[in-house]
Design a protein around this motif. Sequence first.
Motif, short mmCIF file in Angstrom:
data_model
loop_
_atom_site.label_atom_id
_atom_site.label_comp_id
_atom_site.label_asym_id
_atom_site.label_seq_id
_atom_site.Cartn_x
_atom_site.Cartn_y
_atom_site.Cartn_z
N ASN A 89 -32.25 26.25 -77.32
CA ASN A 89 -30.87 26.25 -77.71
C ASN A 89 -30.21 27.44 -76.87
OD1 ASN A 89 -30.98 24.32 -79.69
ND2 ASN A 89 -31.34 26.02 -81.25
N GLN A 90 -30.81 28.35 -76.49
CA GLN A 90 -30.34 29.50 -75.76
C GLN A 90 -30.08 28.89 -74.39
OE1 GLN A 90 -32.35 33.29 -76.01
NE2 GLN A 90 -30.63 34.18 -74.79
N VAL A 91 -31.00 28.30 -73.85
CA VAL A 91 -30.69 27.92 -72.52
C VAL A 91 -29.80 26.72 -72.50
CG1 VAL A 91 -31.98 25.91 -70.78
CG2 VAL A 91 -33.45 28.03 -71.78
N GLY A 92 -29.49 26.04 -73.49
CA GLY A 92 -28.43 24.84 -73.37
C GLY A 92 -27.17 25.79 -73.36
N LEU A 93 -26.94 26.84 -73.96
CA LEU A 93 -25.59 27.39 -74.16
C LEU A 93 -25.50 28.31 -72.85
CD1 LEU A 93 -26.14 29.33 -77.45
CD2 LEU A 93 -24.49 27.50 -76.92
N LEU A 94 -26.65 28.95 -72.17
CA LEU A 94 -26.67 29.51 -70.90
C LEU A 94 -26.15 28.47 -69.84
CD1 LEU A 94 -29.64 32.06 -71.20
CD2 LEU A 94 -27.11 32.36 -71.41
N GLU A 100 -19.58 26.94 -66.61
CA GLU A 100 -18.22 27.14 -66.84
C GLU A 100 -17.77 28.30 -65.75
OE1 GLU A 100 -15.80 29.90 -70.17
OE2 GLU A 100 -17.14 28.29 -70.81
N ILE A 101 -18.66 29.26 -65.56
CA ILE A 101 -18.42 30.27 -64.42
C ILE A 101 -18.42 29.57 -63.10
CG2 ILE A 101 -19.62 32.08 -63.46
CD1 ILE A 101 -20.61 33.18 -66.14
N GLN A 102 -19.28 28.49 -62.80
CA GLN A 102 -19.10 28.00 -61.45
C GLN A 102 -18.02 27.29 -61.25
OE1 GLN A 102 -22.65 25.45 -61.43
NE2 GLN A 102 -23.72 26.98 -60.45
N GLY A 103 -17.36 26.71 -62.56
CA GLY A 103 -16.05 26.08 -62.42
C GLY A 103 -14.97 27.05 -62.04
N SER A 104 -14.88 28.23 -62.86
CA SER A 104 -14.10 29.30 -62.97
C SER A 104 -14.10 29.93 -61.41
CB SER A 104 -14.34 30.47 -63.88
OG SER A 104 -13.57 31.50 -63.69
N ASN A 105 -15.39 29.95 -60.78
CA ASN A 105 -15.42 30.57 -59.49
C ASN A 105 -15.00 29.56 -58.54
OD1 ASN A 105 -16.44 32.15 -57.46
ND2 ASN A 105 -18.71 31.13 -57.47
N GLY A 106 -14.99 28.37 -58.53
CA GLY A 106 -14.33 27.42 -57.66
C GLY A 106 -12.81 27.61 -57.82
N GLU A 107 -12.33 27.61 -59.05
CA GLU A 107 -10.92 27.87 -59.12
C GLU A 107 -10.50 29.26 -58.30
OE1 GLU A 107 -7.72 28.84 -62.72
OE2 GLU A 107 -9.36 27.25 -62.92
N LEU A 108 -11.18 30.27 -58.63
CA LEU A 108 -10.93 31.58 -58.06
C LEU A 108 -10.95 31.82 -56.45
CD1 LEU A 108 -12.42 34.03 -60.75
CD2 LEU A 108 -9.89 33.42 -60.42
N SER A 109 -12.09 30.94 -55.95
CA SER A 109 -12.16 30.75 -54.61
C SER A 109 -10.80 30.11 -53.95
CB SER A 109 -13.50 30.01 -54.10
OG SER A 109 -14.48 30.70 -54.83
N LEU A 110 -10.48 29.06 -54.66
CA LEU A 110 -9.13 28.30 -54.17
C LEU A 110 -7.86 29.33 -54.23
CD1 LEU A 110 -9.34 24.82 -55.88
CD2 LEU A 110 -9.89 25.42 -53.46
N ARG A 111 -7.85 29.97 -55.24
CA ARG A 111 -6.66 31.05 -55.26
C ARG A 111 -6.89 32.17 -54.41
NH1 ARG A 111 -6.21 33.05 -61.49
NH2 ARG A 111 -4.44 34.08 -60.32
#
Length: 186
Positions: A89-94, A100-111
């Motif tokens: 379960n913890q692996v799934g959450l992580l 989510e962090i990778q998606g955020s990282n992509g968005e921040l890279s564009l900004r």
Amino acid sequence: EGGLEMKFSIFPTALALLVVPTASVQVRGHAHSNAQAPGTIKQVVNLLQTLLDDSAKEGEQERTLFAKYKCYCDDNLAKKKQSIEDLTNQVGLLENQVAEIQGSNGELSLRSAKLQKDMDSNEQAQKMAEELRTKESEAFVSDETDLVAAIDQMKQAIQMLSDIGADQSLQVSAAHSKFMAGDDSG
């Protein structure tokens, strides 16, 4: 359990080995064997009883140890299964957090790229504005120098004209009035 089976399978063999020599003693000598036979049989029976008692004690001890071992194994297995479930379960959450962090990282890279582009444009505009300001400043200083020199020259010319008596404003005014009135005599 394997230890108990092995001990009980040895028991009949040991009994046979002890009984056979006793029987042969009874067959060889009747009177002599009667005197020894009850003691020898009693010793064999006592020995067998001792083996049986020891075997029963060991069997009980092995059952107790096996029960403890089985309990330990069952408890440990249950704990490991629960641990695996919790960690899965913890692996799934992580994994979700990583996505989510990778998606955020992509968005921040564009900004970040857009902000870097804007900063580069701003720096270029500042350079152009500084160059323009420098040229205009140089032009102003040059014009100011020329204008100050011209003003000084005008002041000198006015001073020179006033020194030589060139104040003819009254006469020019009368001549001008006659000229404007159409009078050519004068």
